[in-house]
Design a protein around this motif. Structure first.
Motif, PDB file in Angstrom:
ATOM      1  N   TYR A 129       0.843  -1.187   0.000  1.00  0.00           N
ATOM      2  CA  TYR A 129       0.000   0.000   0.000  1.00  0.00           C
ATOM      3  C   TYR A 129       0.878   1.237   0.000  1.00  0.00           C
ATOM      4  CZ  TYR A 129       0.975  -0.220   5.049  1.00  0.00           C
ATOM      5  OH  TYR A 129       1.588  -0.286   6.275  1.00  0.00           O
ATOM      6  N   MET A 130       0.279   2.354  -0.446  1.00  0.00           N
ATOM      7  CA  MET A 130       1.030   3.610  -0.451  1.00  0.00           C
ATOM      8  C   MET A 130       0.077   4.780  -0.213  1.00  0.00           C
ATOM      9  SD  MET A 130       3.618   5.339  -3.254  1.00  0.00           S
ATOM     10  CE  MET A 130       2.440   5.435  -4.584  1.00  0.00           C
ATOM     11  N   PHE A 131       0.470   5.661   0.708  1.00  0.00           N
ATOM     12  CA  PHE A 131      -0.194   6.935   0.910  1.00  0.00           C
ATOM     13  C   PHE A 131       0.593   7.964   0.095  1.00  0.00           C
ATOM     14  CE2 PHE A 131      -1.437   4.338   4.428  1.00  0.00           C
ATOM     15  CZ  PHE A 131      -2.729   4.734   4.741  1.00  0.00           C
ATOM     16  N   PHE A 132      -0.060   8.541  -0.907  1.00  0.00           N
ATOM     17  CA  PHE A 132       0.667   9.444  -1.807  1.00  0.00           C
ATOM     18  C   PHE A 132       0.092  10.851  -1.726  1.00  0.00           C
ATOM     19  CE2 PHE A 132      -2.861   7.845  -4.264  1.00  0.00           C
ATOM     20  CZ  PHE A 132      -3.233   8.887  -5.106  1.00  0.00           C
ATOM     21  N   HIS A 133       0.784  11.804  -2.323  1.00  0.00           N
ATOM     22  CA  HIS A 133       0.423  13.214  -2.197  1.00  0.00           C
ATOM     23  C   HIS A 133      -0.102  13.803  -3.506  1.00  0.00           C
ATOM     24  CE1 HIS A 133       2.449  12.883   1.644  1.00  0.00           C
ATOM     25  NE2 HIS A 133       3.543  12.488   1.026  1.00  0.00           N
TER      26      HIS A 133
ATOM     27  N   LEU B 157       5.402   2.777 -11.487  1.00  0.00           N
ATOM     28  CA  LEU B 157       5.220   1.571 -10.678  1.00  0.00           C
ATOM     29  C   LEU B 157       4.903   0.369 -11.575  1.00  0.00           C
ATOM     30  CD1 LEU B 157       3.020   3.010  -7.785  1.00  0.00           C
ATOM     31  CD2 LEU B 157       5.481   2.554  -7.737  1.00  0.00           C
ATOM     32  N   ASP B 158       5.493  -0.762 -11.268  1.00  0.00           N
ATOM     33  CA  ASP B 158       5.212  -2.004 -12.001  1.00  0.00           C
ATOM     34  C   ASP B 158       4.055  -2.724 -11.301  1.00  0.00           C
ATOM     35  OD1 ASP B 158       5.224  -4.270 -13.535  1.00  0.00           O
ATOM     36  OD2 ASP B 158       7.222  -4.952 -12.928  1.00  0.00           O
ATOM     37  N   ILE B 159       2.841  -2.201 -11.495  1.00  0.00           N
ATOM     38  CA  ILE B 159       1.675  -2.703 -10.776  1.00  0.00           C
ATOM     39  C   ILE B 159       1.374  -4.152 -11.141  1.00  0.00           C
ATOM     40  CG2 ILE B 159      -0.817  -2.390 -10.480  1.00  0.00           C
ATOM     41  CD1 ILE B 159      -0.367   0.605 -10.838  1.00  0.00           C
ATOM     42  N   ALA B 160       1.558  -4.505 -12.395  1.00  0.00           N
ATOM     43  CA  ALA B 160       1.243  -5.868 -12.838  1.00  0.00           C
ATOM     44  C   ALA B 160       2.042  -6.904 -12.064  1.00  0.00           C
ATOM     45  CB  ALA B 160       1.506  -6.012 -14.334  1.00  0.00           C
ATOM     46  N   ASN B 161       3.250  -6.531 -11.628  1.00  0.00           N
ATOM     47  CA  ASN B 161       4.083  -7.454 -10.870  1.00  0.00           C
ATOM     48  C   ASN B 161       4.102  -7.141  -9.381  1.00  0.00           C
ATOM     49  OD1 ASN B 161       5.086  -9.205 -12.984  1.00  0.00           O
ATOM     50  ND2 ASN B 161       6.171  -7.402 -13.765  1.00  0.00           N
ATOM     51  N   GLY B 162       3.131  -6.320  -8.925  1.00  0.00           N
ATOM     52  CA  GLY B 162       2.967  -6.117  -7.492  1.00  0.00           C
ATOM     53  C   GLY B 162       3.768  -5.004  -6.877  1.00  0.00           C
TER      54      GLY B 162
ATOM     55  N   LEU C 243       4.714   0.530  -4.064  1.00  0.00           N
ATOM     56  CA  LEU C 243       5.327   1.568  -3.243  1.00  0.00           C
ATOM     57  C   LEU C 243       6.379   2.329  -4.028  1.00  0.00           C
ATOM     58  CD1 LEU C 243       5.643   2.905  -0.439  1.00  0.00           C
ATOM     59  CD2 LEU C 243       7.348   1.142   0.102  1.00  0.00           C
ATOM     60  N   ASN C 244       6.222   3.648  -4.070  1.00  0.00           N
ATOM     61  CA  ASN C 244       7.249   4.534  -4.598  1.00  0.00           C
ATOM     62  C   ASN C 244       8.202   4.839  -3.448  1.00  0.00           C
ATOM     63  OD1 ASN C 244       8.787   6.756  -5.428  1.00  0.00           O
ATOM     64  ND2 ASN C 244       7.105   7.670  -6.592  1.00  0.00           N
ATOM     65  N   GLU C 245       9.401   4.336  -3.543  1.00  0.00           N
ATOM     66  CA  GLU C 245      10.354   4.423  -2.429  1.00  0.00           C
ATOM     67  C   GLU C 245      10.675   5.858  -2.026  1.00  0.00           C
ATOM     68  OE1 GLU C 245      11.366   1.929  -0.747  1.00  0.00           O
ATOM     69  OE2 GLU C 245      11.100   0.152  -2.012  1.00  0.00           O
ATOM     70  N   SER C 246      10.452   6.814  -2.928  1.00  0.00           N
ATOM     71  CA  SER C 246      10.809   8.204  -2.622  1.00  0.00           C
ATOM     72  C   SER C 246       9.733   8.923  -1.809  1.00  0.00           C
ATOM     73  CB  SER C 246      11.044   8.977  -3.929  1.00  0.00           C
ATOM     74  OG  SER C 246       9.841   9.125  -4.667  1.00  0.00           O
ATOM     75  N   ILE C 247       8.578   8.277  -1.609  1.00  0.00           N
ATOM     76  CA  ILE C 247       7.477   8.904  -0.884  1.00  0.00           C
ATOM     77  C   ILE C 247       7.474   8.403   0.551  1.00  0.00           C
ATOM     78  CG2 ILE C 247       5.013   9.382  -0.841  1.00  0.00           C
ATOM     79  CD1 ILE C 247       6.518  10.357  -3.340  1.00  0.00           C
ATOM     80  N   LYS C 248       7.767   9.298   1.495  1.00  0.00           N
ATOM     81  CA  LYS C 248       7.776   8.926   2.900  1.00  0.00           C
ATOM     82  C   LYS C 248       6.376   8.542   3.352  1.00  0.00           C
ATOM     83  CE  LYS C 248       9.157  10.663   7.476  1.00  0.00           C
ATOM     84  NZ  LYS C 248       9.703  11.817   8.233  1.00  0.00           N
TER      85      LYS C 248
END
Length: 523
Positions: free
Chosen positions: A456-460, A468-473, A476-481
């Motif tokens: 999961y990801m909380f984004f701004h 993001l490679d959604i098809a492969n799961g 999470l964007n690592e740069s988003i705290k």
């Protein structure tokens, strides 16, 4: 005489100080109990909801919104106590509660049966999805049958003004006048119970326009022409909702294609009951998306703005979110499907559907049937509709998209991930609290405890979702705290972790002070 702003602030501060020593935030509530999920049914029975939930009269929800300082203090007490304002806790705008239906509309407007007799019947046909079974394609037809009574423009303006704060229809620009009047007419309709519904199906042409470009790679069906009389009459509120197996008549079998096929659905006897059915393969990815404050700018947490955005202004996409969806529809596998879910009542959802199909990839749709009229039923219907589509497609993966201002979403989405760990691919939630200073209500992340924190990801902003490679799961964007505390939190108020869920002494004062500061800015 209305109190001055200085007096309002003084009253609010006085009320707050009286609450600080007496009230603290409650412990986070326990995660919702698991709901038993029935196995998928090949041909489910008609959905005939409990008719006790019919609307009988309009509730005075807008009085709370318009009550000035009293309403502000009431909201403050709610935030500090065990309850929060309905437009926050229910995940829906409060102004969509208590809308009149059927006989209530007739009696309030002085309309009788003779007045309605000559008025044509209309149908809201909600775009359905269909699943593939061992008996063929199974289409879920659902919508509402109604009549629009003849109401004078002056009366429509009076009714529309109920939904506006600090303005009136007469003060709006011409385009917004037309929007407010059209929506008001669609709200004050008379639903038609015990009606038979007959639909025709035919292959839908390929999609066009910027919004539907790609459209989840859906294609024109290879056949399917037929006429179907639905097996059940409409409910007392004019609703119909039933799965019906259809004849193939040249359709491609669901186990022989990876593409989502499109069929046009027309309702006989009216030119208003048109929709598109989406025949969805058994495997693939389905995006289930909320609409308010994630796909469009609504601001349900700011009543004045929320009302204008819903009743008068043209629907506006939230930033560049259409580009994100367009990219998903064009780059993900052919079996990708889009499904849009809003708990806005049926009367007010035609604008939602028009907006989606002009702006986002085409897809099936869910809305709140009129049988669900009160708050508890509204909360139940979102969970019910979510679990319905999960059960209908047990082999598909789901990507859930919404925002943090809907507390029912904040419960239902992680609970689905707990209950269906092999089906929830990703959860994406826009953190409205971090980007919109008018959203000063906390949200609760407790439900995410125990889930894989990369699912999961909380984004701004929408761009946080790019690459993001959604098809492969990859969710999470690592740069988003992330800063997920598994408790109540709110970036605008500086509430993180225990300070938002279990407060005493100075922490309580800190919380109240921050909350009051935010509220004073609105006075």
């Amino acid at each position: 005489m209305a109190p001055s702003r200085t007096s309002q602030r003084a009253l609010l501060l006085s009320a707050t100080l009286g609450l600080v020593n007496a009230v603290s935030l409650p412990e986070p509530t326990a995660a919702p109990a698991k709901v038993e999920v029935r196995p998928p049914i090949v041909t489910p029975a008609a959905i005939r909801f409990d008719e006790r939930y019919s609307y009988v009269e309009r509730r005075d929800i807008l009085d709370d919104i318009k009550s000035g300082v009293g309403g502000a203090i009431k909201s403050l007490e709610s935030v500090i106590g065990t309850a929060l304002p309905s437009f926050f806790t229910d995940g829906i705008p409060g102004w969509f509660e208590g809308l009149p239906t059927g006989s209530a509309v007739m009696s309030s407007l002085g309309i009788n049966d003779d007045d309605l007799a000559a008025i044509p019947t209309q149908v809201l046909n909600v775009p359905p999805y269909a699943n593939w079974t061992d008996k063929g394609w199974n289409v879920r037809f659902h919508g509402n049958v109604y009549k629009i009574p003849n109401i004078s423009q002056s009366k429509i303006d009076d009714l529309a003004n109920i939904f506006l704060i600090d303005t009136s229809v007469e003060q709006l620009p011409d385009e917004q006048k037309a929007n407010a009047r059209n929506l008001t007419r669609s709200i004050f309709v008379v639903q038609q119970g015990e009606e038979n519904v007959t639909v025709t199906l035919e292959p839908a042409p390929m999609q066009g326009g910027d919004g539907e470009s790609g459209g989840g790679n859906s294609i024109q069906a290879t056949g399917g022409n037929q006429t179907i009389k639905l097996p059940y009459e409409t409910t007392a509120e004019g609703d119909f909702d039933v799965f019906v197996p259809i004849q193939s008549n040249g359709l491609t079998n669901g186990n022989e294609t990876n593409n989502v096929q499109r069929l046009n659905v027309h309702t006989l006897g009216t030119d208003s009951g048109n929709a598109t059915a989406y025949l969805v393969p058994s495997t693939g990815i389905t995006f289930i998306s909320d609409i308010d404050d994630i796909l469009r700018v609504t601001k349900i947490y700011d009543p004045k703005e929320g009302l204008l955005n819903s009743f008068a202004r043209d629907f506006t996409p939230w930033m560049n979110m259409p580009d994100i969806y367009r990219n998903w529809s064009q780059t993900l596998p052919n079996n990708t499907h889009f499904h849009y879910l809003t708990t806005t009542p049926e009367q007010a959802t035609r604008n939602y559907m028009d907006f989606i199909y002009k702006t986002y990839p085409g897809g099936s749709f869910d809305t709140r049937p009129l049988n669900f009229s009160d708050v508890s039923a509204t909360l139940a219907i979102r969970d019910y509709l979510l679990r319905k589509i999960f059960a209908t497609f047990p082999e598909r993966k789901f990507v859930l998209v919404a925002d943090t201002s809907n507390s029912d979403v904040m419960k239902d989405y992680p609970q689905l991930a707990h209950d269906f760990p092999n089906q929830v691919q990703c959860i994406f939630l826009r953190n409205t609290s971090s980007t919109d200073s008018s959203d000063w209500f906390p949200y609760n992340t407790e439900g995410f405890k125990g889930l894989n924190n990369r699912s999961y990801m909380f984004f701004h902003v929408p761009d946080d979702l790019t690459g993001l490679d959604i098809a492969n799961g990859q969710c999470l964007n690592e740069s988003i705290k992330q800063n997920v505390t598994f408790s109540r939190q709110a970036e605008v108020l500086g509430i993180h972790g225990s300070a938002g869920s279990r407060v005493s002494g100075g922490a309580t004062i800190s919380f109240v002070a921050a909350l009051v500061a935010a509220m004073l800015l609105t006075l």
